[in-house]
Design an enzyme around this catalytic site. Structure first.
Site, short mmCIF file in Angstrom:
data_model
loop_
_atom_site.label_atom_id
_atom_site.label_comp_id
_atom_site.label_asym_id
_atom_site.label_seq_id
_atom_site.Cartn_x
_atom_site.Cartn_y
_atom_site.Cartn_z
N GLY A 1 -33.35 -61.18 -29.18
CA GLY A 1 -33.71 -60.41 -30.47
C GLY A 1 -32.89 -59.48 -31.08
O GLY A 1 -32.05 -59.07 -30.38
N HIS A 2 -33.16 -59.25 -32.40
CA HIS A 2 -32.16 -58.34 -33.06
C HIS A 2 -31.94 -56.99 -32.44
O HIS A 2 -32.86 -56.28 -32.03
CB HIS A 2 -32.66 -58.22 -34.55
CG HIS A 2 -33.98 -57.57 -34.84
ND1 HIS A 2 -34.70 -57.63 -35.93
CD2 HIS A 2 -35.03 -57.14 -33.86
CE1 HIS A 2 -35.85 -56.98 -35.86
NE2 HIS A 2 -36.21 -56.82 -34.67
N GLY A 3 -30.91 -56.49 -32.27
CA GLY A 3 -30.33 -55.12 -31.88
C GLY A 3 -30.58 -55.21 -30.29
O GLY A 3 -30.30 -54.14 -29.82
#
Length: 350
Positions: A235-237
């Protein structure tokens, strides 16, 4: 290859005929008289006694068997190296296919193989000896080190940074938009711009159809030597440390932090903003919604200490039996209570 030569190249102690010729490598149950195999798991030690293989890669203390043995500290790694001696993948000579589309502002290092229908967009920088197979797409501003190997249909989105010796298998997507949406005043989901790139360290492998999402802000980072298996979602980040394994169908929600040398087995999941320390192992299908200290092995969903989980699973399997025993004890206690009450009534009447 002569068995003696193979032993020398692997750095193994040979016990057997050095002049024996071997032609390939196979599993212990399938190997024939001209092939070698290996035993790294004690469960398969018995198979070594009856294998038809010319020789078996084993640990130095392994028992003597009828077949020749190549004794080495890490037989599984030696097996991998031996396989590389015999199996030669397709070679891709330098050159650019006429159907490839390369923006004039892109810079491609020497010795690159650019396959059919590859698209390389403005501002891309790719180091020497890259191999980009058909339909690979590098979005604007991608920066990649030397020896990038991207299989057909791999995609690297805008601004992402790849280290040296990165391998992208078929359909791998690096830098797609993270799953970020915010509700507006009308209760509708609006897309949040995903501005931060993905950064892959050296020797990172991203297997088929895995997705590593770009960050809302900042960046998504995968450390050097980490391997991302098929159908993994990062997932992002999120930040993943060095030499970590993310096995098939594992999933990291946004802003997860995974340490170095961790292992997330198949279908393990980590909730957003959770941190897993160095050396953590999540067994298959474990679900984590809390931080995990370094060195822990945890299991289950919700996940907890693996040793306690193993005991709990054993008890869970016995629940029907325990329920019957509890029901029987309750009936016996109730019967004793009735008898005691009746005795008390008789004593009162006298």
């Amino acid at each position: 290859m002569k068995l003696g030569e193979l032993a020398s190249r692997l750095g193994a102690e040979l016990r057997g005929d050095a002049e024996l010729e071997v032609t390939g490598v196979k599993g212990i149950e399938d190997a024939g008289p001209s092939e070698i195999t290996f035993v790294a798991n004690p469960r398969y030690a018995g198979l070594a006694k009856k294998t038809r293989a010319a020789a078996v890669l084993v640990e130095p203390e392994f028992q003597e068997i009828e077949a020749a043995t190549l004794r080495i500290k890490n037989p599984y790694h030696a097996f991998s190296r031996a396989l590389g001696f015999f199996y030669q993948p397709p070679a891709y000579p330098p050159g650019i296919h006429p159907t490839a589309v390369i923006d004039p502002t892109a810079a491609i290092g020497e010795g690159a193989h650019i396959g059919a229908y590859v698209v390389i967009e403005p501002g891309v920088r790719v180091g020497p000896h890259a191999t980009l197979l058909p339909h690979v797409v590098l979005y604007p501003g991608v920066q990649a080190g030397s020896h990038l190997f991207a299989h057909a249909h791999a995609v690297v989105r805008e601004g992402c940074v790849l280290g040296d010796h990165v391998t992208l298998e078929n359909g791998a997507i690096v830098g797609a938009d993270g799953f970020g949406f915010a509700k507006n005043d009308a209760g509708q989901w609006e897309k949040i711009p995903q501005s931060g790139p993905v950064r892959l360290g050296d020797r990172v492998d991203v297997q088929a159809n895995a997705c590593i999402d770009r960050a809302t802000v900042g960046e998504t980072r995968i450390g050097a030597g980490t391997k991302v298996d098929n159908l993994v979602q990062v997932g992002h980040g999120s930040t993943v440390g060095e030499n970590t394994l993310l096995c098939a169908q594992a999933g990291l929600a946004g802003s997860s932090v995974i340490g170095n040398n961790a292992i997330l087995a198949g279908q393990a999941g980590v909730a957003g903003h959770c941190s897993l320390g160095d050396g953590v192992i999540l067994t298959a299908q474990s679900g984590v919604s809390h931080d995990v200290p370094a060195g822990k092995m945890i299991s289950g969903s919700p996940a907890f200490d693996n040793r306690i989980w193993l005991r709990a699973v054993t008890i869970f399997q016995r629940l029907p039996e325990l329920l019957k025993r509890l029901d029987r004890v309750e009936r016996e206690l109730a019967a004793r209570g009735d008898e005691a009450s009746a005795e008390k009534d008789r004593e009162g009447g006298e």
